[in-house]
Design a protein around this motif. Structure first.
Motif, mmCIF file in Angstrom:
data_model
loop_
_atom_site.group_PDB
_atom_site.id
_atom_site.type_symbol
_atom_site.label_atom_id
_atom_site.label_comp_id
_atom_site.label_asym_id
_atom_site.label_seq_id
_atom_site.Cartn_x
_atom_site.Cartn_y
_atom_site.Cartn_z
ATOM 1 N N TRP A 1 25.232 34.120 34.151
ATOM 2 C CA TRP A 1 23.797 34.371 33.840
ATOM 3 C C TRP A 1 22.861 35.171 34.849
ATOM 4 O O TRP A 1 22.943 34.472 36.100
ATOM 5 N N ARG A 2 22.153 35.937 34.766
ATOM 6 C CA ARG A 2 21.001 36.422 35.594
ATOM 7 C C ARG A 2 19.992 35.404 35.603
ATOM 8 O O ARG A 2 19.724 34.331 34.478
ATOM 9 N N GLY A 3 18.866 35.622 36.659
ATOM 10 C CA GLY A 3 18.005 34.887 36.860
ATOM 11 C C GLY A 3 16.948 34.368 35.438
ATOM 12 O O GLY A 3 16.635 33.220 35.333
ATOM 13 N N PRO A 4 16.210 35.477 34.929
ATOM 14 C CA PRO A 4 15.569 35.223 33.865
ATOM 15 C C PRO A 4 16.331 34.410 32.833
ATOM 16 O O PRO A 4 15.303 33.561 32.144
ATOM 17 N N ARG A 5 17.307 34.556 32.571
ATOM 18 C CA ARG A 5 17.863 33.519 31.581
ATOM 19 C C ARG A 5 18.071 32.087 31.867
ATOM 20 O O ARG A 5 17.693 31.180 31.266
ATOM 21 N N LYS A 6 18.397 31.768 33.082
ATOM 22 C CA LYS A 6 18.326 30.469 33.730
ATOM 23 C C LYS A 6 16.962 30.058 33.626
ATOM 24 O O LYS A 6 16.729 28.822 33.378
ATOM 25 N N ASN A 7 15.947 30.921 33.948
ATOM 26 C CA ASN A 7 14.521 30.442 34.075
ATOM 27 C C ASN A 7 14.004 29.907 32.650
ATOM 28 O O ASN A 7 13.466 28.998 32.317
ATOM 29 N N GLN B 1 12.348 36.131 28.895
ATOM 30 C CA GLN B 1 12.106 36.839 30.132
ATOM 31 C C GLN B 1 11.151 36.389 31.199
ATOM 32 O O GLN B 1 10.163 37.108 31.616
ATOM 33 N N ASN B 2 11.135 35.247 31.406
ATOM 34 C CA ASN B 2 10.255 34.649 32.478
ATOM 35 C C ASN B 2 10.496 34.970 34.045
ATOM 36 O O ASN B 2 11.541 35.109 34.645
#
Length: 318
Positions: A149-155, A5-6
């Protein structure tokens, strides 16, 4: 695959940063979705990136390939730059962080490849002994399935690509990015800034609808203090394969890449024409310089690489 969860640091130039005492408390934090997290100190986890620092220290030059517009040929440019740099004797890594639309596996002829793990981490897929590739396209079973995917998973995946991939010592890491100025871009810039990096090559096409989005990408680079190494104008006219006549398919109504570079005092690295030979090379996962060395596109790509090497004070190794 980890789902870290970055939380990316806000790209706003006035953001105090997640590790600052003013994180979540300054006027610039008002309205930021991460304000509460940062004010509680939870955002500091983003900057605990010792593994990234250790891994990236083995990479001499890190180059982003950016464009605010989709469909301008970033992946083609990324793959051909990687091919030509490798042909000059450099150790090259090609990283595809276009999570939702990975094109690099096909453009490198690696569609059926799978990633293998070792004690050192994920192993890149090697085209030859000095050109390795990594993409999410190697990690999914159904190549036609949408990645939602939502942003945190991409990050989290981008961070894994920088920490868990056994790149080893590289002369160049070329990073192919998705369109826009959002999660993936903020994350990769933040991570690359942990160690010295060279900056970005920006890709555009000649028409104003592309240039207007590229200006936003330039603004992103300015705000994130990302050095712009130069601009590539792709699809710069059509070259007939029979008579070599040049025709402007996408007319540069506002001056194209040249005028853009004058406006922002940037270097125009080259103007790559539309040539069927480029398409065929990319479809087969080949280097245009090897399949059609006499083509205008091959000569232009070579010129672009030579300009980058001159800017970076590098000499070909072979």
């Amino acid at each position: 695959m980890q789902n870290n969860q970055n939380i990316p640091q806000n790209a706003n130039e006035h953001c105090p940063g997640a590790n600052s005492d003013q994180a979540g408390k300054s006027d610039a934090c008002a309205g930021c979705p991460n304000q509460q997290l940062c004010s509680s100190g939870g955002g500091k986890q983003v900057l605990d990136n010792s593994e990234i620092i250790a891994n990236l220290k083995q990479v001499k030059h890190k180059i982003l390939v950016l464009s605010g517009k989709g469909g301008v040929g970033k992946s083609t440019v990324s793959s051909q730059l990687a091919h030509i740099l490798a042909s000059k004797g450099f150790d090259v890594g090609l990283l595809d962080i276009d999570i939702c639309g990975p094109s690099i596996p096909r453009m490198m002829g690696l569609e059926t490849s799978e990633v293998h793990s070792s004690n050192n981490g994920w192993q890149p897929i090697y085209i030859n002994e000095n050109l390795g590739v990594m993409s999410i396209g190697f990690l999914i079973d159904n190549k036609d399935e949408a990645i939602i995917w939502r942003g945190p998973r991409k990050n989290g995946l981008i961070k894994q690509f920088l920490t868990d991939v056994a790149w080893g010592e590289l002369d160049f890491l070329i990073i192919d990015t998705p369109p826009g100025t959002s999660d993936e871009h903020i994350s990769i810039v933040q991570y690359l800034n942990l160690t010295p990096n060279d900056g970005a090559v920006i890709v555009t096409t000649p028409q104003e609808v592309s240039l207007s989005d590229v200006r936003k990408e330039i603004s992103f680079c300015i705000k994130t203090k990302t050095n712009i190494l130069g601009v590539v104008e792709n699809m710069s006219g059509f070259v007939c394969p029979n008579c070599s006549h040049h025709t402007d398919i996408f007319h540069p109504t506002t001056g194209g890449g040249l005028q853009l570079c004058k406006q922002y005092n940037l270097q125009l690295l080259g103007k790559i024409p539309l040539e069927p030979k480029v398409l065929l090379s990319a479809e087969k996962g080949k280097c245009i310089y090897e399949t059609a060395p006499d083509s205008i596109a091959a000569q232009t790509y070579t010129q672009i690489v030579n300009s980058l090497l001159e800017t970076l004070n590098e000499q070909p190794k072979s």
